[in-house]
Design a protein around this motif. Structure first.
Motif, PDB file in Angstrom:
ATOM      1  N   ASP A  11       0.824  -1.212   0.000  1.00 21.90           N
ATOM      2  CA  ASP A  11       0.000   0.000   0.000  1.00 21.90           C
ATOM      3  C   ASP A  11       0.856   1.259   0.000  1.00 21.90           C
ATOM      4  O   ASP A  11       0.542   2.235  -0.682  1.00 21.90           O
ATOM      5  CB  ASP A  11      -0.940   0.020   1.199  1.00 21.90           C
ATOM      6  CG  ASP A  11      -2.037  -1.029   1.110  1.00 21.90           C
ATOM      7  OD1 ASP A  11      -2.275  -1.565   0.002  1.00 21.90           O
ATOM      8  OD2 ASP A  11      -2.652  -1.323   2.144  1.00 21.90           O
ATOM      9  N   ASP A  12       1.931   1.245   0.785  1.00 21.88           N
ATOM     10  CA  ASP A  12       2.837   2.397   0.822  1.00 21.88           C
ATOM     11  C   ASP A  12       3.478   2.622  -0.546  1.00 21.88           C
ATOM     12  O   ASP A  12       3.539   3.753  -1.032  1.00 21.88           O
ATOM     13  CB  ASP A  12       3.932   2.192   1.872  1.00 21.88           C
ATOM     14  CG  ASP A  12       3.387   2.211   3.288  1.00 21.88           C
ATOM     15  OD1 ASP A  12       2.272   2.734   3.505  1.00 21.88           O
ATOM     16  OD2 ASP A  12       4.086   1.704   4.190  1.00 21.88           O
ATOM     17  N   ALA A  13       3.941   1.550  -1.169  1.00 24.44           N
ATOM     18  CA  ALA A  13       4.580   1.664  -2.486  1.00 24.44           C
ATOM     19  C   ALA A  13       3.607   2.208  -3.519  1.00 24.44           C
ATOM     20  O   ALA A  13       3.960   3.094  -4.310  1.00 24.44           O
ATOM     21  CB  ALA A  13       5.129   0.314  -2.920  1.00 24.44           C
ATOM     22  N   GLU A  14       2.382   1.713  -3.511  1.00 21.18           N
ATOM     23  CA  GLU A  14       1.394   2.172  -4.485  1.00 21.18           C
ATOM     24  C   GLU A  14       1.023   3.634  -4.265  1.00 21.18           C
ATOM     25  O   GLU A  14       0.863   4.390  -5.219  1.00 21.18           O
ATOM     26  CB  GLU A  14       0.159   1.281  -4.437  1.00 21.18           C
ATOM     27  CG  GLU A  14       0.433  -0.105  -4.999  1.00 21.18           C
ATOM     28  CD  GLU A  14      -0.737  -1.059  -4.873  1.00 21.18           C
ATOM     29  OE1 GLU A  14      -1.671  -0.781  -4.079  1.00 21.18           O
ATOM     30  OE2 GLU A  14      -0.721  -2.086  -5.578  1.00 21.18           O
ATOM     31  N   GLU A  15       0.899   4.035  -3.009  1.00 24.89           N
ATOM     32  CA  GLU A  15       0.570   5.431  -2.714  1.00 24.89           C
ATOM     33  C   GLU A  15       1.702   6.356  -3.144  1.00 24.89           C
ATOM     34  O   GLU A  15       1.464   7.409  -3.751  1.00 24.89           O
ATOM     35  CB  GLU A  15       0.275   5.593  -1.222  1.00 24.89           C
ATOM     36  CG  GLU A  15      -0.258   6.960  -0.873  1.00 24.89           C
ATOM     37  CD  GLU A  15      -0.786   7.052   0.549  1.00 24.89           C
ATOM     38  OE1 GLU A  15      -0.788   8.165   1.084  1.00 24.89           O
ATOM     39  OE2 GLU A  15      -1.202   6.016   1.116  1.00 24.89           O
ATOM     40  N   VAL A  29       5.150   7.458 -15.318  1.00 23.94           N
ATOM     41  CA  VAL A  29       4.504   6.749 -14.217  1.00 23.94           C
ATOM     42  C   VAL A  29       5.435   5.650 -13.722  1.00 23.94           C
ATOM     43  O   VAL A  29       5.849   4.794 -14.501  1.00 23.94           O
ATOM     44  CB  VAL A  29       3.160   6.145 -14.670  1.00 23.94           C
ATOM     45  CG1 VAL A  29       2.524   5.353 -13.549  1.00 23.94           C
ATOM     46  CG2 VAL A  29       2.239   7.240 -15.170  1.00 23.94           C
ATOM     47  N   PRO A  30       5.785   5.671 -12.449  1.00 27.10           N
ATOM     48  CA  PRO A  30       6.660   4.622 -11.929  1.00 27.10           C
ATOM     49  C   PRO A  30       5.945   3.277 -11.836  1.00 27.10           C
ATOM     50  O   PRO A  30       4.723   3.210 -11.681  1.00 27.10           O
ATOM     51  CB  PRO A  30       7.066   5.124 -10.545  1.00 27.10           C
ATOM     52  CG  PRO A  30       6.093   6.166 -10.183  1.00 27.10           C
ATOM     53  CD  PRO A  30       5.449   6.663 -11.441  1.00 27.10           C
ATOM     54  N   GLU A  31       6.736   2.236 -11.915  1.00 26.89           N
ATOM     55  CA  GLU A  31       6.214   0.873 -11.808  1.00 26.89           C
ATOM     56  C   GLU A  31       6.373   0.389 -10.363  1.00 26.89           C
ATOM     57  O   GLU A  31       7.375   0.673  -9.713  1.00 26.89           O
ATOM     58  CB  GLU A  31       7.007  -0.032 -12.746  1.00 26.89           C
ATOM     59  CG  GLU A  31       6.552  -1.455 -12.769  1.00 26.89           C
ATOM     60  CD  GLU A  31       7.370  -2.303 -13.729  1.00 26.89           C
ATOM     61  OE1 GLU A  31       6.980  -3.461 -13.924  1.00 26.89           O
ATOM     62  OE2 GLU A  31       8.388  -1.829 -14.255  1.00 26.89           O
ATOM     63  N   TRP A  48       8.632  -4.103  -1.550  1.00 30.36           N
ATOM     64  CA  TRP A  48       7.910  -3.477  -2.655  1.00 30.36           C
ATOM     65  C   TRP A  48       8.724  -2.313  -3.167  1.00 30.36           C
ATOM     66  O   TRP A  48       9.181  -1.477  -2.388  1.00 30.36           O
ATOM     67  CB  TRP A  48       6.533  -3.033  -2.185  1.00 30.36           C
ATOM     68  CG  TRP A  48       5.667  -4.209  -1.911  1.00 30.36           C
ATOM     69  CD1 TRP A  48       5.508  -4.856  -0.719  1.00 30.36           C
ATOM     70  CD2 TRP A  48       4.899  -4.930  -2.863  1.00 30.36           C
ATOM     71  NE1 TRP A  48       4.668  -5.926  -0.872  1.00 30.36           N
ATOM     72  CE2 TRP A  48       4.270  -5.992  -2.185  1.00 30.36           C
ATOM     73  CE3 TRP A  48       4.652  -4.779  -4.219  1.00 30.36           C
ATOM     74  CZ2 TRP A  48       3.429  -6.896  -2.814  1.00 30.36           C
ATOM     75  CZ3 TRP A  48       3.805  -5.668  -4.859  1.00 30.36           C
ATOM     76  CH2 TRP A  48       3.210  -6.710  -4.157  1.00 30.36           C
ATOM     77  N   LEU A  49       8.936  -2.284  -4.470  1.00 30.77           N
ATOM     78  CA  LEU A  49       9.763  -1.257  -5.086  1.00 30.77           C
ATOM     79  C   LEU A  49       8.925  -0.355  -5.969  1.00 30.77           C
ATOM     80  O   LEU A  49       8.066  -0.816  -6.721  1.00 30.77           O
ATOM     81  CB  LEU A  49      10.846  -1.893  -5.970  1.00 30.77           C
ATOM     82  CG  LEU A  49      11.732  -2.972  -5.342  1.00 30.77           C
ATOM     83  CD1 LEU A  49      12.683  -3.512  -6.392  1.00 30.77           C
ATOM     84  CD2 LEU A  49      12.479  -2.427  -4.150  1.00 30.77           C
TER      85      LEU A  49
END
Length: 81
Positions: A11-15, A29-31, A48-49
């Motif tokens: 969730d942190d990575a996606e946010e 847009v980052p992956e 998560w990267l």
């Protein structure tokens, strides 16, 4: 150049990826990808990267500082290379 923001939680990575896409529209847009640590069998140990591609080196020193601050805010870190 490639920058990696590393987080324990998806969730942190996606946010953060969403924030980066808005704040740095010039780098795309980052992956968000999952990376299992070498030698770890437990899926809970995956990181998560947020992968930010910046082949032209367009990211300014201020932008780099902002990425570091985002990583710290979400209890992650930044790796560049």
């Amino acid at each position: 150049m490639r920058h990696l923001l590393v987080f324990a939680e998806r969730d942190d990575a996606e946010e953060v990826a969403e924030i980066v896409a808005v704040e740095f529209p010039g780098i795309g847009v980052p992956e968000v990808v999952r990376e299992t640590l070498a030698g770890e069998d437990d899926a809970e140990d995956a990181q998560w990267l947020v992968v930010i591609e910046d082949p032209s080196g367009a990211l300014s020193p201020e932008g780099f500082t902002r990425l570091e601050a985002l990583a710290e805010r979400y209890e992650g870190w930044l790796e560049s290379g």
